[in-house]
Design a protein around this motif. Structure first.
Motif, PDB file in Angstrom:
ATOM      1  N   VAL A 165       0.612  -0.986  -0.137  1.00  0.00           N
ATOM      2  CA  VAL A 165       0.220   0.100  -0.178  1.00  0.00           C
ATOM      3  C   VAL A 165       1.328   1.110  -0.329  1.00  0.00           C
ATOM      4  N   ALA A 166       1.545   0.818   1.017  1.00  0.00           N
ATOM      5  CA  ALA A 166       2.544   2.378   0.645  1.00  0.00           C
ATOM      6  C   ALA A 166       3.301   2.965  -0.866  1.00  0.00           C
ATOM      7  N   VAL A 167       4.004   1.755  -0.845  1.00  0.00           N
ATOM      8  CA  VAL A 167       5.042   1.951  -2.573  1.00  0.00           C
ATOM      9  C   VAL A 167       3.795   2.323  -3.245  1.00  0.00           C
ATOM     10  N   SER A 168       2.347   1.630  -3.264  1.00  0.00           N
ATOM     11  CA  SER A 168       1.884   2.214  -4.560  1.00  0.00           C
ATOM     12  C   SER A 168       1.349   3.654  -4.210  1.00  0.00           C
ATOM     13  N   VAL A 169       0.895   4.227  -3.108  1.00  0.00           N
ATOM     14  CA  VAL A 169       0.373   5.583  -2.613  1.00  0.00           C
ATOM     15  C   VAL A 169       1.316   6.198  -3.060  1.00  0.00           C
ATOM     16  N   ALA A 170       2.993   5.701  -2.881  1.00  0.00           N
ATOM     17  CA  ALA A 170       3.716   7.030  -2.820  1.00  0.00           C
ATOM     18  C   ALA A 170       4.166   7.154  -4.247  1.00  0.00           C
ATOM     19  N   TYR A 171       4.208   5.644  -5.067  1.00  0.00           N
ATOM     20  CA  TYR A 171       4.815   5.797  -6.611  1.00  0.00           C
ATOM     21  C   TYR A 171       3.190   7.354  -7.216  1.00  0.00           C
ATOM     22  N   GLY A 176       7.400   9.242 -10.460  1.00  0.00           N
ATOM     23  CA  GLY A 176       8.082   7.224 -10.570  1.00  0.00           C
ATOM     24  C   GLY A 176       9.561   7.939 -10.258  1.00  0.00           C
ATOM     25  N   TRP A 177      10.262   8.610 -10.472  1.00  0.00           N
ATOM     26  CA  TRP A 177      11.283   9.309 -10.152  1.00  0.00           C
ATOM     27  C   TRP A 177      11.847   9.704  -8.673  1.00  0.00           C
ATOM     28  N   VAL A 178      11.033  10.459  -8.099  1.00  0.00           N
ATOM     29  CA  VAL A 178      10.537  10.429  -6.213  1.00  0.00           C
ATOM     30  C   VAL A 178      10.671   9.152  -5.717  1.00  0.00           C
ATOM     31  N   GLY A 179       9.498   8.231  -6.636  1.00  0.00           N
ATOM     32  CA  GLY A 179       8.675   7.207  -5.381  1.00  0.00           C
ATOM     33  C   GLY A 179      10.183   6.125  -5.920  1.00  0.00           C
ATOM     34  N   PHE A 186      10.644   2.922   1.971  1.00  0.00           N
ATOM     35  CA  PHE A 186       9.210   2.444   2.135  1.00  0.00           C
ATOM     36  C   PHE A 186       9.223   0.875   2.062  1.00  0.00           C
ATOM     37  N   LEU A 187      10.166   0.364   1.379  1.00  0.00           N
ATOM     38  CA  LEU A 187      10.491  -1.108   2.201  1.00  0.00           C
ATOM     39  C   LEU A 187      11.533  -1.463   3.154  1.00  0.00           C
ATOM     40  N   VAL A 188      11.649  -1.015   3.819  1.00  0.00           N
ATOM     41  CA  VAL A 188      12.672  -0.834   5.826  1.00  0.00           C
ATOM     42  C   VAL A 188      11.467  -2.184   6.108  1.00  0.00           C
ATOM     43  N   PRO A 189      10.217  -1.691   6.801  1.00  0.00           N
ATOM     44  CA  PRO A 189       9.283  -2.449   7.633  1.00  0.00           C
ATOM     45  C   PRO A 189       9.542  -4.537   6.546  1.00  0.00           C
ATOM     46  N   ALA A 190       9.082  -4.026   5.368  1.00  0.00           N
ATOM     47  CA  ALA A 190       9.653  -6.034   4.664  1.00  0.00           C
ATOM     48  C   ALA A 190      10.884  -5.923   5.070  1.00  0.00           C
ATOM     49  N   VAL A 231       4.090   4.548   8.736  1.00  0.00           N
ATOM     50  CA  VAL A 231       3.938   5.057   6.892  1.00  0.00           C
ATOM     51  C   VAL A 231       3.106   4.892   6.297  1.00  0.00           C
ATOM     52  N   VAL A 232       1.668   4.432   5.891  1.00  0.00           N
ATOM     53  CA  VAL A 232       0.576   4.510   5.118  1.00  0.00           C
ATOM     54  C   VAL A 232      -0.415   5.634   5.459  1.00  0.00           C
ATOM     55  N   ASP A 233       0.356   5.563   7.180  1.00  0.00           N
ATOM     56  CA  ASP A 233      -1.151   6.725   7.526  1.00  0.00           C
ATOM     57  C   ASP A 233      -0.560   8.079   7.418  1.00  0.00           C
ATOM     58  N   ARG A 234       1.014   8.601   7.436  1.00  0.00           N
ATOM     59  CA  ARG A 234       1.612   9.329   6.922  1.00  0.00           C
ATOM     60  C   ARG A 234       1.368   9.887   4.848  1.00  0.00           C
ATOM     61  N   LEU A 235       1.831   9.025   5.089  1.00  0.00           N
ATOM     62  CA  LEU A 235       1.385   8.809   3.524  1.00  0.00           C
ATOM     63  C   LEU A 235      -0.059   9.365   2.218  1.00  0.00           C
ATOM     64  N   LEU A 236      -1.119   8.794   3.485  1.00  0.00           N
ATOM     65  CA  LEU A 236      -1.877   8.564   3.267  1.00  0.00           C
ATOM     66  C   LEU A 236      -3.265   9.646   4.030  1.00  0.00           C
TER      67      LEU A 236
END
Length: 246
Positions: A165-171, A176-179, A186-190, A231-236
């Motif tokens: 979810v975080a990656v999708s929202v970030a892009y 694309g470039w910044v994402g 964003f992959l740190v929790p994984a 992370v998801v909450d801050r992005l959304l």
């Protein structure tokens, strides 16, 4: 004032429940096909390895289940963000959206954990009947990590879902470039979730009593999940919504 607050609270609960049902329902339906494929692959691998005499000690199911994290990651990329525009258009809040997808992820993760545990339950006596040693390579705790398998699996796959979810929202938010540049963040929790299942962590907690191992690993997994939620909450919380084009 109290009446308005109660009305708002009730509306929030309904919005959260709706999102939870949508996310969990999608994971159940699509996940059912995933588990059919997993069972077939595990069965074929077991038969092939038995016939060739190349089967080793340890769980075959565990090797196949590595894909469950990335399956949930992909579902996190696709499912929730498709629901965001309709949710906001219907008057839903971003807070309700985050709460709803989090609860849906936990429900889906719990079901994944239950199914995974059932597969381990089936596999273990099969290995015993074949006079093969059964163990889970990345597990720790009493019963070779078996007691905590439902909880640990649920927390892990829920974390990967929320990372998706975080990656999708970030892009969508940064482009694309910044994402792409921010992707490792964003992959740190994984990455942390995977690390908790590594042999390094198993060796670190091995000297502790079984219950202590269980509490430490579950507690650490829960902290990683909370990090993904934050992370998801801050992005959304203020992400711009692009209206659907008719």
């Amino acid at each position: 004032m109290d009446e308005n607050r109660e009305r708002a609270r009730g509306l929030h609960k309904r919005q959260v429940k709706t999102l939870e049902n949508q996310v969990a329902g999608a994971l159940v339906v699509i996940g059912a096909w995933y588990w059919v494929v997993v069972v077939l692959i595990a069965a074929v691998l077991l038969v092939v390895e038995l016939r060739t005499g190349e089967i080793g000690d340890g769980s075959v199911v565990e090797r196949v289940l590595t894909s469950s994290r990335w399956f949930m990651f992909v579902m996190g990329l696709l499912i929730p963000f498709a629901l965001l525009v309709p949710h906001v258009a219907a008057g839903g809040t971003r807070k309700a959206f985050v709460d709803g997808i989090t609860r849906g992820a936990l429900v889906g993760g719990g079901l994944f954990g239950l199914v995974a545990t059932l597969l381990f339950l089936i596999e273990r006596p099969v290995f015993g009947a074949l006079d093969l040693a059964w163990f889970r390579e990345g597990a720790a705790g009493p019963g070779n990590g078996f007691t905590s398998s439902v909880i640990s699996e649920a927390l892990a796959v829920a974390t990967f879902f929320l990372v998706g979810v975080a990656v999708s929202v970030a892009y969508s938010r940064f482009g694309g470039w910044v994402g792409t540049a921010l992707l490792p963040l964003f992959l740190v929790p994984a990455g942390l979730s995977q690390f908790l299942e590594s042999g390094v962590v198993s060796d670190l907690v091995a000297p502790a009593a079984g219950l202590v191992q269980l509490l430490v690993l579950v507690g650490a997994s829960a902290v990683v999940l909370v990090l993904a939620i934050v992370v998801v909450d801050r992005l959304l919380h203020d992400v711009p919504i692009k209206p659907a084009v008719a």
